[in-house]
Design a protein around this motif. Structure first.
Motif, PDB file in Angstrom:
ATOM      1  N   GLU A  51       0.820  -1.212   0.000  1.00 28.40           N
ATOM      2  CA  GLU A  51       0.000   0.000   0.000  1.00 28.40           C
ATOM      3  C   GLU A  51       0.852   1.259   0.000  1.00 28.40           C
ATOM      4  O   GLU A  51       0.415   2.319  -0.456  1.00 28.40           O
ATOM      5  N   ALA A  98      -3.960  -1.648  -3.951  1.00 38.71           N
ATOM      6  CA  ALA A  98      -2.812  -0.812  -4.317  1.00 38.71           C
ATOM      7  C   ALA A  98      -2.258  -1.215  -5.677  1.00 38.71           C
ATOM      8  O   ALA A  98      -2.100  -2.400  -5.970  1.00 38.71           O
ATOM      9  N   TRP A 302      -7.881   4.582  -5.034  1.00 45.27           N
ATOM     10  CA  TRP A 302      -6.715   4.666  -4.172  1.00 45.27           C
ATOM     11  C   TRP A 302      -6.522   6.082  -3.640  1.00 45.27           C
ATOM     12  O   TRP A 302      -6.175   6.279  -2.476  1.00 45.27           O
ATOM     13  N   ARG A 306      -6.524   6.909   0.311  1.00 43.45           N
ATOM     14  CA  ARG A 306      -5.371   7.571   0.912  1.00 43.45           C
ATOM     15  C   ARG A 306      -5.781   8.906   1.537  1.00 43.45           C
ATOM     16  O   ARG A 306      -5.283   9.283   2.613  1.00 43.45           O
TER      17      ARG A 306
END
Length: 316
Positions: A51, A98, A302, A306
């Motif tokens: 990740e 990821a 993603w 994040r």
């Protein structure tokens, strides 16, 4: 987990190690001063949660380690370490979500190279499929689909579009076009030879083929299946699920369509040839469209994950 092996110029070693230590999800850092000979420099080793891998690689490239040194990345199949488990827990998001873009670009670049081996696999797969369509043998068709290497260039086109890499797109398109053209030409000659040996015949091609007749009769389901296969194949590449990619290979009719077009061409059956060509183009278009959208969706997902992780850390 990913394992990074870095050859770092001595004047940037401290910056590289500092970057590793500041990146959440890293562990097992080793620094060997002056260990590297070609190129000369310090050897830096570390493990990083998948990740956090993209962020760390991006930072290393900003330090120009890839230009003046070396960056090598390997997948770790097994890591028995409490520190590794803690690093994966601290890293943002989920490992399965990821995408290591450099790894994907490198893989698709290699798979989309027009080489003698790639062309040979394409030609052999199309010839096997030709036997399958003439004999109406589903087993041969499935085998030909599994042998065909065309998903590599298709993935290369998708990756090149998302990463804005026109050279990769062009390289992949050339591999696709030249590969299929060579396969169809070679299989046309192969079909004529088989006819001369009385192993192929026009009657077999024109007869009832309940198992393979769909190959030259495209319908809306052809495009739907291509879309689903493109999405599944792209996910299998980004998550390193190679088993899923095999399933994708035997779910689309690119190679069988090319084979049917070649056999039909050898007998002057232009109706079947154009139908097969349409099936081939529908599948190629569907896979590229779905693969590109899937990569864009993964990129957006993603970023969202994040962003949530960063906000939660600030609150903490």
């Amino acid at each position: 987990m990913l394992h990074l092996r870095l050859i770092v110029p001595p004047d940037r070693t401290e910056a590289a190690v500092d970057l590793i230590e500041r990146t959440v999800g890293t562990t097992h850092v080793v620094v060997l001063r002056g260990a590297a000979r070609e190129p000369s420099g310090d050897l830096v080793l570390c493990d990083v949660a998948r990740e956090a891998g993209q962020e760390l690689l991006h930072g290393m490239r900003e330090l120009k380690i890839d230009q003046d040194g070396s960056i090598a990345v390997e997948d770790i199949d097994l890591s028995l370490s409490e520190r590794a488990a803690k690093a994966e827990k601290e890293a943002p998001g989920e490992a399965a979500d990821a995408v290591i873009w450099e790894q994907l670009t490198d893989a698709t670049h290699e798979e989309s190279t027009l080489s003698a081996t790639y062309s040979a696999f394409m030609i052999l797969a199309t010839m096997i499929a030709a036997c399958g369509v003439v004999l109406d043998n589903a087993i041969l068709i499935v085998g030909a689909m599994a042998v065909g290497p065309e998903f590599g260039p298709l993935a290369g086109v998708c990756t090149g579009i998302v990463r804005r890499a026109p050279r990769l797109v062009l390289r992949s398109l050339i591999a696709l076009l030249v590969g299929f053209a060579a396969a169809i030409a070679a299989t046309t000659v192969f079909s004529l030879c088989m006819d001369g040996l009385d192993l192929f015949s026009r009657d077999l091609l024109d007869g009832e083929r309940p198992n393979t007749g769909f190959i030259w009769q495209p319908d809306p389901f052809s495009f739907v299946v291509a879309l689903l296969a493109g999405a599944a194949g792209t996910l299998s590449l980004t998550s390193t699920k190679s088993g899923a990619l095999i399933g994708v290979a035997i779910s689309v009719t690119t190679v069988p369509a090319a084979a049917n077009a070649a056999v039909a061409l050898s007998y002057g059956e232009f109706g079947q040839m154009w139908g097969s060509t349409e099936q081939l183009l529908l599948n190629l278009l569907g896979i590229i469209l779905a693969g590109t959208v899937t990569l864009l969706a993964q990129k957006l997902l993603w970023r969202t994950q994040r962003g949530r992780w960063l906000r939660s850390r600030r609150k903490a």
